[in-house]
Design a protein around this motif. Structure first.
Motif, mmCIF file in Angstrom:
data_model
loop_
_atom_site.group_PDB
_atom_site.id
_atom_site.type_symbol
_atom_site.label_atom_id
_atom_site.label_comp_id
_atom_site.label_asym_id
_atom_site.label_seq_id
_atom_site.Cartn_x
_atom_site.Cartn_y
_atom_site.Cartn_z
ATOM 1 N N UNK A 73 0.801 -1.232 0.000
ATOM 2 C CA UNK A 73 0.000 0.000 0.000
ATOM 3 C C UNK A 73 0.831 1.277 0.000
ATOM 4 N N UNK A 74 2.155 1.206 0.122
ATOM 5 C CA UNK A 74 2.963 2.427 0.167
ATOM 6 C C UNK A 74 2.968 3.114 -1.194
ATOM 7 N N UNK A 111 8.546 0.766 2.468
ATOM 8 C CA UNK A 111 7.494 -0.125 1.987
ATOM 9 C C UNK A 111 6.474 -0.311 3.102
ATOM 10 N N UNK A 112 5.255 -0.584 2.700
ATOM 11 C CA UNK A 112 4.194 -0.775 3.683
ATOM 12 C C UNK A 112 3.189 -1.775 3.124
ATOM 13 N N UNK A 113 2.796 -2.715 3.964
ATOM 14 C CA UNK A 113 1.770 -3.682 3.605
ATOM 15 C C UNK A 113 0.627 -3.578 4.613
ATOM 16 N N UNK A 114 -0.588 -3.620 4.115
ATOM 17 C CA UNK A 114 -1.745 -3.684 4.995
ATOM 18 C C UNK A 114 -2.053 -5.154 5.251
ATOM 19 N N UNK A 115 -2.121 -5.514 6.523
ATOM 20 C CA UNK A 115 -2.468 -6.881 6.909
ATOM 21 C C UNK A 115 -3.982 -6.973 7.025
ATOM 22 N N UNK A 120 -0.804 -2.628 10.005
ATOM 23 C CA UNK A 120 0.106 -2.152 8.962
ATOM 24 C C UNK A 120 1.502 -2.690 9.238
ATOM 25 N N UNK A 121 2.106 -3.279 8.223
ATOM 26 C CA UNK A 121 3.488 -3.729 8.287
ATOM 27 C C UNK A 121 4.354 -2.624 7.695
ATOM 28 N N UNK A 122 5.171 -1.979 8.517
ATOM 29 C CA UNK A 122 5.949 -0.813 8.126
ATOM 30 C C UNK A 122 7.423 -1.212 7.973
ATOM 31 N N UNK A 123 7.966 -1.034 6.768
ATOM 32 C CA UNK A 123 9.342 -1.404 6.482
ATOM 33 C C UNK A 123 10.082 -0.170 5.969
#
Length: 370
Positions: free
Chosen positions: A228-229, A262-266, A298-301
């Motif tokens: 989602x980023x 980078x960001x992923x929505x869980x 949210x997985x925040x990298x």
């Protein structure tokens, strides 16, 4: 605006699983077959690597931020309270060998969450970590442990050098082409064709799924990580050129993290109907019109060196990601997951024993090198 309404999820109970006769023997055969193939790969590579997802494209540090204000049915287990956890994440290609990226198969994302309190599965009781092991594709190509054993038995002989890499490249390309045809006709991927011929696009534009079911506190669910980023959204969905560089996916991912987050929505899909959302058959896609995936975290990298040598060694040689590293509240469910619960520890023991390594289960992000 009117709030969305959702069907009532099925309550979790221990009798939601149905173990077939002879499953333990089937899993023993899976472990034996995968260990045999791993040994053949080691003869070629001079080193024992993971029996699946051997080649990493990024090894990362980040955070998992649970969303505030979740409805009661989503406030379960790890996601019960709005808090932030430190995480380690490994992105990798699917095969259990270090192939050129011209062989583009399914991909994986493994997440280790730190500082997790609560009852754990047997063998993990004194630890404070929770692992999630995801892969591209919403379902697994095989329904259960028996189906998976049949598939790997059929593929024996392809690993470890008996099948030339050029042939593997051709198989991957053919599967990818056929999958495009299937998708054009049906609107969706073929799980088997995607498994062997995943589109060679940037790893950070893929969604990563649990594929099989797991307990979700009082309920049952599947999970997906969705990119989602803005930086990920700006990446091309077109295939990457893998013809000249055998490490195209790794180089593209490492380059992205030099300057971008980078960001992923869980998201979680709750089981609302065991007839259309079976637990024992991992090859069935749960219909989203009956139960959509809903965001829980949210997985925040952040930008970082995604493949430093010290970190690469730590991730690849000492640390492992296993479905059995889990809260009881997120116990993996179904035949395929029961196979994973036994297979992952056995293969880690096999790999690290042959390499003379000691298993490392870090207790904090600070233990992982930069």
């Amino acid at each position: 605006m009117q709030a969305a309404t959702y069907q009532t999820p099925i309550p979790y109970s221990d009798d939601i699983e149905h173990r077939p006769e002879g499953e333990d023997e089937t899993i023993d055969k899976i472990i034996s077959s995968m260990s045999h193939e791993s040994a053949k790969v080691a003869e070629r590579e001079g080193h024992t690597v993971r029996a699946s997802h051997a080649k990493a494209s990024a090894v990362l540090k980040g955070q998992l931020r649970v969303i505030d204000g979740l409805p009661a049915e989503l406030r379960q287990g790890l996601f019960a309270e709005p808090r932030t956890f430190n995480v380690a994440v490994r992105l990798a290609q699917g095969p259990g060998e270090n192939l050129s990226d011209s062989v583009s198969t399914h991909r994986g994302m493994a997440i280790k969450v730190f500082g997790v309190e609560g009852p754990k599965l047997p063998g993990h009781e004194n630890e404070t970590t929770q692992d999630f092991v995801f892969a591209t594709g919403p379902v697994f190509p095989n329904a259960d442990a028996a189906g998976f054993l049949g598939a790997i038995k059929g593929l024996e002989g392809g690993a470890g050098g008996t099948m030339p890499d050029a042939v593997k490249t051709a198989v991957s390309a053919t599967a990818g082409t056929l999958n495009k045809v299937v998708k054009a006709v049906t609107g969706g991927d073929s799980p088997l064709l995607d498994f062997f011929g995943h589109a060679p696009r940037h790893p950070l534009v893929d969604c990563y799924y649990s594929q099989a079911a797991l307990r979700y506190g009082d309920y049952v669910a599947k999970i997906v990580a969705v990119p989602v980023a803005p930086g990920q959204d700006a990446l091309s969905r077109d295939p990457l050129d893998t013809s000249e560089n055998p490490n195209t996916f790794r180089d593209a991912t490492v380059e992205y993290f030099r300057n971008n987050n980078a960001e992923f929505e869980i998201r979680v899909q709750l089981c609302t109907n065991l007839d259309t959302m079976p637990v024992e058959d991992a090859s069935v896609q749960w219909p989203e019109e009956e139960s959509p995936y809903r965001p829980v975290a949210r997985l925040m990298l952040p930008r970082q060196d995604a493949m430093s040598e010290a970190r690469r060694i730590f991730f690849n040689e000492g640390m492992s990601f296993r479905p059995s590293h889990s809260l009881a509240a997120h116990r993996p469910l179904g035949s395929l997951m029961r196979a994973r619960l036994r297979t992952y520890p056995a293969l880690v023991k096999f790999r690290q024993g042959r390499n003379g390594n000691t298993t490392i289960e870090p207790t904090s992000l600070e233990q992982i090198p930069d």
